[in-house]
Design an enzyme around this catalytic site. Structure first.
Site, PDB file in Angstrom:
ATOM      1  N   PHE A   1      27.414  39.092  50.038  1.00 27.87           N
ATOM      2  CA  PHE A   1      27.454  40.480  50.056  1.00 27.87           C
ATOM      3  C   PHE A   1      26.953  40.896  48.739  1.00 27.87           C
ATOM      4  CE2 PHE A   1      29.952  44.320  49.039  1.00 27.87           C
ATOM      5  CZ  PHE A   1      29.778  45.107  50.313  1.00 27.87           C
TER       6      PHE A   1
ATOM      7  N   GLU B   1      25.153  45.673  40.834  1.00 28.66           N
ATOM      8  CA  GLU B   1      24.026  45.503  40.015  1.00 28.66           C
ATOM      9  C   GLU B   1      24.751  45.311  38.605  1.00 28.66           C
ATOM     10  OE1 GLU B   1      21.338  48.530  41.101  1.00 28.66           O
ATOM     11  OE2 GLU B   1      21.333  48.049  43.213  1.00 28.66           O
TER      12      GLU B   1
ATOM     13  N   SER C   1      31.928  49.566  39.938  1.00 27.11           N
ATOM     14  CA  SER C   1      32.723  50.157  40.429  1.00 27.11           C
ATOM     15  C   SER C   1      32.189  51.493  41.211  1.00 27.11           C
ATOM     16  CB  SER C   1      33.958  50.923  39.279  1.00 27.11           C
ATOM     17  OG  SER C   1      34.549  49.874  38.986  1.00 27.11           O
TER      18      SER C   1
ATOM     19  N   GLN D   1      53.524  30.143  31.397  1.00 30.09           N
ATOM     20  CA  GLN D   1      54.710  30.419  30.370  1.00 30.09           C
ATOM     21  C   GLN D   1      55.810  29.362  30.807  1.00 30.09           C
ATOM     22  OE1 GLN D   1      54.352  32.630  28.037  1.00 30.09           O
ATOM     23  NE2 GLN D   1      56.229  32.424  27.045  1.00 30.09           N
TER      24      GLN D   1
ATOM     25  N   GLU E   1      36.488  43.558  44.678  1.00 31.48           N
ATOM     26  CA  GLU E   1      36.845  44.481  45.842  1.00 31.48           C
ATOM     27  C   GLU E   1      37.761  45.705  45.398  1.00 31.48           C
ATOM     28  OE1 GLU E   1      35.479  43.206  48.470  1.00 31.48           O
ATOM     29  OE2 GLU E   1      35.351  40.968  47.572  1.00 31.48           O
TER      30      GLU E   1
ATOM     31  N   SER F   1      41.852  47.423  39.512  1.00 28.33           N
ATOM     32  CA  SER F   1      43.066  47.901  39.869  1.00 28.33           C
ATOM     33  C   SER F   1      43.035  49.272  39.317  1.00 28.33           C
ATOM     34  CB  SER F   1      44.013  47.207  38.674  1.00 28.33           C
ATOM     35  OG  SER F   1      44.364  45.936  39.064  1.00 28.33           O
TER      36      SER F   1
HETATM   37  C1  LIG Z   1      34.179  36.387  40.454  1.00 29.28           C
HETATM   38  C2  LIG Z   1      33.471  37.737  40.863  1.00 29.28           C
HETATM   39  C3  LIG Z   1      32.928  37.520  41.866  1.00 29.28           C
HETATM   40  C4  LIG Z   1      32.260  38.867  42.659  1.00 29.28           C
HETATM   41  N1  LIG Z   1      31.473  38.871  43.628  1.00 29.28           N
HETATM   42  C5  LIG Z   1      30.771  39.923  44.119  1.00 29.28           C
HETATM   43  C6  LIG Z   1      30.020  39.659  45.299  1.00 29.28           C
HETATM   44  O1  LIG Z   1      30.179  38.762  46.079  1.00 29.28           O
HETATM   45  N2  LIG Z   1      29.266  40.998  45.694  1.00 29.28           N
HETATM   46  C7  LIG Z   1      29.147  42.086  44.834  1.00 29.28           C
HETATM   47  O2  LIG Z   1      28.669  42.855  45.165  1.00 29.28           O
HETATM   48  N3  LIG Z   1      29.781  42.076  43.793  1.00 29.28           N
HETATM   49  C8  LIG Z   1      30.674  41.007  43.250  1.00 29.28           C
HETATM   50  N4  LIG Z   1      31.326  41.189  41.955  1.00 29.28           N
HETATM   51  C9  LIG Z   1      31.343  42.225  41.309  1.00 29.28           C
HETATM   52  C10 LIG Z   1      32.560  43.154  41.277  1.00 29.28           C
HETATM   53  O3  LIG Z   1      32.412  43.850  42.541  1.00 29.28           O
HETATM   54  C11 LIG Z   1      32.550  44.092  40.046  1.00 29.28           C
HETATM   55  O4  LIG Z   1      32.791  43.344  38.985  1.00 29.28           O
HETATM   56  C12 LIG Z   1      33.631  45.144  40.495  1.00 29.28           C
HETATM   57  O5  LIG Z   1      33.058  46.012  41.272  1.00 29.28           O
HETATM   58  C13 LIG Z   1      33.724  45.960  39.076  1.00 29.28           C
HETATM   59  O6  LIG Z   1      32.404  46.291  38.678  1.00 29.28           O
HETATM   60  P1  LIG Z   1      32.234  46.006  37.047  1.00 29.28           P
HETATM   61  O7  LIG Z   1      32.378  44.591  36.791  1.00 29.28           O
HETATM   62  O8  LIG Z   1      30.655  46.463  36.898  1.00 29.28           O
HETATM   63  O9  LIG Z   1      33.075  46.808  35.980  1.00 29.28           O
HETATM   64  P2  LIG Z   1      32.902  48.331  35.810  1.00 29.28           P
HETATM   65  O10 LIG Z   1      32.728  49.182  36.992  1.00 29.28           O
HETATM   66  O11 LIG Z   1      32.069  48.539  34.642  1.00 29.28           O
HETATM   67  O12 LIG Z   1      34.409  48.453  35.237  1.00 29.28           O
HETATM   68  C14 LIG Z   1      34.554  48.166  33.811  1.00 29.28           C
HETATM   69  C15 LIG Z   1      36.193  48.567  33.729  1.00 29.28           C
HETATM   70  O13 LIG Z   1      36.312  50.050  33.742  1.00 29.28           O
HETATM   71  C16 LIG Z   1      37.253  50.518  34.818  1.00 29.28           C
HETATM   72  N5  LIG Z   1      36.779  51.557  35.565  1.00 29.28           N
HETATM   73  C17 LIG Z   1      35.536  51.772  35.846  1.00 29.28           C
HETATM   74  N6  LIG Z   1      35.685  52.984  36.604  1.00 29.28           N
HETATM   75  C18 LIG Z   1      36.688  53.856  36.241  1.00 29.28           C
HETATM   76  C19 LIG Z   1      37.182  54.920  36.475  1.00 29.28           C
HETATM   77  N7  LIG Z   1      36.523  55.892  37.168  1.00 29.28           N
HETATM   78  N8  LIG Z   1      38.254  55.147  35.968  1.00 29.28           N
HETATM   79  C20 LIG Z   1      39.033  54.406  35.182  1.00 29.28           C
HETATM   80  N9  LIG Z   1      38.633  53.161  35.013  1.00 29.28           N
HETATM   81  C21 LIG Z   1      37.516  52.759  35.518  1.00 29.28           C
HETATM   82  C22 LIG Z   1      37.406  49.150  35.714  1.00 29.28           C
HETATM   83  O14 LIG Z   1      38.628  49.326  36.584  1.00 29.28           O
HETATM   84  C23 LIG Z   1      37.021  48.072  34.765  1.00 29.28           C
HETATM   85  O15 LIG Z   1      38.365  47.793  34.217  1.00 29.28           O
HETATM   86  C24 LIG Z   1      32.008  39.792  41.662  1.00 29.28           C
HETATM   87  C25 LIG Z   1      32.595  39.825  40.361  1.00 29.28           C
HETATM   88  C26 LIG Z   1      33.322  38.518  39.901  1.00 29.28           C
HETATM   89  C27 LIG Z   1      33.923  38.568  38.553  1.00 29.28           C
END
Ligand SMILES: Cc1cc2nc3c(=O)[nH]c(=O)nc-3n(C[C@H](O)[C@H](O)[C@H](O)COP(=O)(O)OP(=O)(O)OC[C@H]3O[C@@H](n4cnc5c(N)ncnc54)[C@H](O)[C@@H]3O)c2cc1C
Length: 385
Positions: free
Chosen positions: A124, A128, A133, A333, A360, A363
């Site tokens: 999936f 990028e 998020s 712990q 997915e 939090s």
């Molecule tokens: C092990 C692993 C496997 C993955 N597998 C896939 C996959 O198969 N396919 C795929 O497409 N993606 C995959 N991902 C990506 C994953 O879906 C994203 O990491 C996730 O959507 C969060 O995006 P980001 O890491 O860019 O964090 P960001 O969106 O940059 O967020 C960073 C922090 O800011 C917080 N934040 C963001 N927006 C807000 C808001 N509006 N209000 C408050 N807080 C906010 C978030 O909660 C987070 O704590 C994977 C990630 C990991 C670590």
């Protein structure tokens, strides 16, 4: 035997089969998988032969026709043994279900039997480097070229991307975000393995680049511009799978903590006889049962085709992932230094549980969504804030 008793017996037999697979092929080796950052081919082939990859696809294409309650039990058991393997099954199930529900006839005929058999594996591709998020930030482009599209852009953190045969890619077409099915060996697709992830280290992540990658219109999933809806449906299923996998992590933390505290003595008594230890164990017991009940509720609503399952799944995933993180912290712990040691299962549960709070829907995104729903329920006409 009544129909109800027969159903209960076959559900119990299915669960015993999942447990036997995990006990024999997964749990004893999961720390090796974690160290090697890969699940061996023969384990994946065994899971495929048992029908776990095609579990929810219809029997008419070679799938298992499994209901969501049973799928939840399968993913809980696999998650108890190895979150990386559960993650691979999660994304494959998301892709396979999307193909069944929304792909063109041509694409369904081409891919469904192999996806059901697990001989083709799905990944999936939504995230990028600059789009996480916020799904609206996706910049990967789908540019019309004659009857085809040309895909250009980079997808990051793609679970199973190193071994995938079929990629479900979200890109921006003229009418908006759109899903495309792309064979992983198509010209213009380049993959680079992503190593050293905190948790789910054996889930064989990749960064995938698309450079003038030509796909026919029949590769489009639904209408142009329907990508948000397609992704939302797939992510709901993925979220449910992750939630049930978190129940597995919770159960594993509880089992390990009970066993360790029942044999380790400090201060002249077994750890289990210290009241502060019992508080941690009782919180794990309560969390595992609460998380399992929330997952079961979401599963039943899915099986009934009730749209309330969306909200129930958000809640189940939020509760189960935060509870798994808490339980994994307490499990480390309770194990003291040995729980911090490389190769100890509770060390892995702790690292894997943290990832569950990010994937997915993080939090924080879940908190925003669940609270928004509460306000909308109180004021039905209210526009989304
Ligand atoms: C092990 C692993 C496997 C993955 N597998 C896939 C996959 O198969 N396919 C795929 O497409 N993606 C995959 N991902 C990506 C994953 O879906 C994203 O990491 C996730 O959507 C969060 O995006 P980001 O890491 O860019 O964090 P960001 O969106 O940059 O967020 C960073 C922090 O800011 C917080 N934040 C963001 N927006 C807000 C808001 N509006 N209000 C408050 N807080 C906010 C978030 O909660 C987070 O704590 C994977 C990630 C990991 C670590």
């Amino acid at each position: 035997m009544s129909l109800l008793a027969e159903a209960a017996e076959s559900a119990a037999a299915a669960r015993a089969g999942f447990r036997a697979f995990v006990a024999e092929r997964v749990a004893p080796h999961a720390d090796e998988f974690d160290r090697a950052q890969a699940i061996p081919d023969d384990v994946l082939a065994d899971a495929a032969a048992r029908g776990y990859f095609g579990a929810v696809l219809p029997e008419s294409v070679g799938g298992g026709g499994m209901d969501m309650v049973t799928l939840g039990e399968l993913h809980e058991e696999i998650g108890r043994g190895c979150s990386s393997l559960r993650s691979l099954l999660t994304v494959h199930t998301m892709v396979a279900t999307t193909v069944r529900r929304r792909a063109s006839r041509e694409a369904r005929d081409r891919w469904l039997p192999a996806l059901a058999a697990g001989t083709a594996r799905g990944s999936f591709c939504l995230t990028e480097p600059d789009a996480g998020s916020d799904i609206e930030s996706v910049t990967c482009a789908a540019t019309p070229s004659g009857a085809d599209y040309l895909l250009d852009g980079t997808k990051k953190w793609v679970t199973g991307g190193q071994i995938a045969d079929l990629l479900l890619v979200f890109a921006r077409a003229p009418a908006g975000l759109t899903g495309f099915l792309v064979p992983a060996d198509a010209p213009g697709v380049g993959r680079t393995p992503v190593h050293i992830v905190l948790g789910t280290r054996a889930s064989m992540l990749a960064e995938i680049r698309f450079t003038s990658c030509r796909v026919p219109a029949s590769a489009r999933v639904g209408a142009e511009g329907s990508g948000r809806m397609v992704a939302t449906a797939a992510l709901d299923l993925g979220r449910f799978s992750v939630a049930t996998g978190c129940v597995g992590i919770l159960q594993a933390c509880l089992d390990a903590s009970v066993a360790h505290t029942a044999r380790r003595a400090q201060g002249g008594a077994l750890l289990r006889d210290h009241q502060l230890v019992r508080r941690m164990i009782s919180r794990m017991v309560t969390d595992v049962q609460g998380a399992r009940a929330l997952c079961l509720q979401a599963a039943r609503l899915k099986d009934d085709g009730d749209p309330a399952t969306l909200e129930a799944t958000w809640i189940a995933k939020y509760f189960a992932s935060t509870a798994a993180m808490r339980a994994a912290g307490d499990a480390v712990q309770l194990h003291g230094a040995v729980g911090c040691a490389d190769g100890h299962p509770v060390n892995r549960y702790f690292r894997d549980a943290k990832v569950m709070e990010i994937i997915e829907g993080s939090s924080q995104i879940q908190e925003l969504t669940i609270a928004e729903h509460a306000y909308q329920s109180a004021e039905p006409g209210r526009a989304r804030g």
